[in-house]
Scaffold this motif. Sequence first.
Motif, PDB file in Angstrom:
ATOM      1  N   VAL A   8       0.846  -1.195   0.000  1.00  0.00           N
ATOM      2  CA  VAL A   8       0.000   0.000   0.000  1.00  0.00           C
ATOM      3  C   VAL A   8       0.882   1.246   0.000  1.00  0.00           C
ATOM      4  CG1 VAL A   8      -1.885   1.193   1.174  1.00  0.00           C
ATOM      5  CG2 VAL A   8      -1.693  -1.287   1.359  1.00  0.00           C
ATOM      6  N   GLU A   9       0.539   2.188  -0.876  1.00  0.00           N
ATOM      7  CA  GLU A   9       1.265   3.447  -0.978  1.00  0.00           C
ATOM      8  C   GLU A   9       0.287   4.595  -0.798  1.00  0.00           C
ATOM      9  OE1 GLU A   9       4.508   5.497  -3.996  1.00  0.00           O
ATOM     10  OE2 GLU A   9       3.363   3.762  -4.665  1.00  0.00           O
ATOM     11  N   GLY A  10       0.742   5.668  -0.146  1.00  0.00           N
ATOM     12  CA  GLY A  10      -0.095   6.833   0.093  1.00  0.00           C
ATOM     13  C   GLY A  10       0.251   7.441   1.435  1.00  0.00           C
ATOM     14  N   MET A  41       5.958   3.175   2.541  1.00  0.00           N
ATOM     15  CA  MET A  41       4.828   2.315   2.186  1.00  0.00           C
ATOM     16  C   MET A  41       4.529   1.362   3.340  1.00  0.00           C
ATOM     17  SD  MET A  41       6.032   1.547  -1.730  1.00  0.00           S
ATOM     18  CE  MET A  41       4.568   0.718  -2.312  1.00  0.00           C
ATOM     19  N   ASN A  61      -9.036   0.377   1.542  1.00  0.00           N
ATOM     20  CA  ASN A  61      -8.789   1.220   0.367  1.00  0.00           C
ATOM     21  C   ASN A  61      -9.532   2.558   0.471  1.00  0.00           C
ATOM     22  OD1 ASN A  61      -7.369   1.556  -1.993  1.00  0.00           O
ATOM     23  ND2 ASN A  61      -8.837   0.490  -3.265  1.00  0.00           N
ATOM     24  N   ILE A  69      -5.085   6.279   0.426  1.00  0.00           N
ATOM     25  CA  ILE A  69      -4.442   5.232  -0.367  1.00  0.00           C
ATOM     26  C   ILE A  69      -4.280   5.742  -1.795  1.00  0.00           C
ATOM     27  CG2 ILE A  69      -4.597   2.847  -1.182  1.00  0.00           C
ATOM     28  CD1 ILE A  69      -4.486   3.113   1.888  1.00  0.00           C
ATOM     29  N   ASP A  70      -3.029   5.790  -2.268  1.00  0.00           N
ATOM     30  CA  ASP A  70      -2.759   6.177  -3.653  1.00  0.00           C
ATOM     31  C   ASP A  70      -2.689   4.953  -4.561  1.00  0.00           C
ATOM     32  OD1 ASP A  70      -2.659   8.854  -2.920  1.00  0.00           O
ATOM     33  OD2 ASP A  70      -0.488   8.837  -2.645  1.00  0.00           O
ATOM     34  N   SER A  71      -2.107   3.868  -4.058  1.00  0.00           N
ATOM     35  CA  SER A  71      -2.090   2.623  -4.826  1.00  0.00           C
ATOM     36  C   SER A  71      -2.046   1.438  -3.878  1.00  0.00           C
ATOM     37  CB  SER A  71      -0.900   2.583  -5.792  1.00  0.00           C
ATOM     38  OG  SER A  71       0.304   2.398  -5.096  1.00  0.00           O
ATOM     39  N   LEU A  72      -2.649   0.369  -4.323  1.00  0.00           N
ATOM     40  CA  LEU A  72      -2.695  -0.870  -3.548  1.00  0.00           C
ATOM     41  C   LEU A  72      -2.540  -2.019  -4.540  1.00  0.00           C
ATOM     42  CD1 LEU A  72      -5.072  -1.769  -0.682  1.00  0.00           C
ATOM     43  CD2 LEU A  72      -4.786  -3.360  -2.553  1.00  0.00           C
ATOM     44  N   SER A  73      -1.576  -2.882  -4.282  1.00  0.00           N
ATOM     45  CA  SER A  73      -1.402  -4.054  -5.141  1.00  0.00           C
ATOM     46  C   SER A  73      -1.418  -5.296  -4.276  1.00  0.00           C
ATOM     47  CB  SER A  73      -0.102  -3.960  -5.934  1.00  0.00           C
ATOM     48  OG  SER A  73       1.010  -3.927  -5.071  1.00  0.00           O
ATOM     49  N   LYS A  74      -1.884  -6.388  -4.846  1.00  0.00           N
ATOM     50  CA  LYS A  74      -1.922  -7.648  -4.090  1.00  0.00           C
ATOM     51  C   LYS A  74      -1.457  -8.786  -4.975  1.00  0.00           C
ATOM     52  CE  LYS A  74      -6.928  -8.603  -4.583  1.00  0.00           C
ATOM     53  NZ  LYS A  74      -6.882  -9.018  -5.915  1.00  0.00           N
TER      54      LYS A  74
END
Length: 89
Positions: A8-10, A41, A61, A69-74
């Motif tokens: 998670v970024e933000g 992050m 999110n 939250i600016d970006s979330l990847s899984k």
Amino acid sequence: MIRYYVLVEGRVQGVGFRYFCQMNAANLKLTGWVRNMDNGMVEMEVQGDEKIIIKFINTINKGNFFIRIDSLSKKQIDLVSNESKFKIK
């Protein structure tokens, strides 16, 4: 049962994000962990029913007044057996 590694970024450090994740994961009976990274992050691993994890990810999110939250990847990873709760590392 499924387990995801989530990145998670933000605005996610210094705003109670890890506690927010732990509280929501506990309410949904998910297991895993969450921790801050040196680059600002947050990373986590979360395990449980896939539909419940999607609900968890949608909740975090959205964030709250402090969290953004600016970006979330899984990414799906191997299950961890004998895990009983969601921890802050």
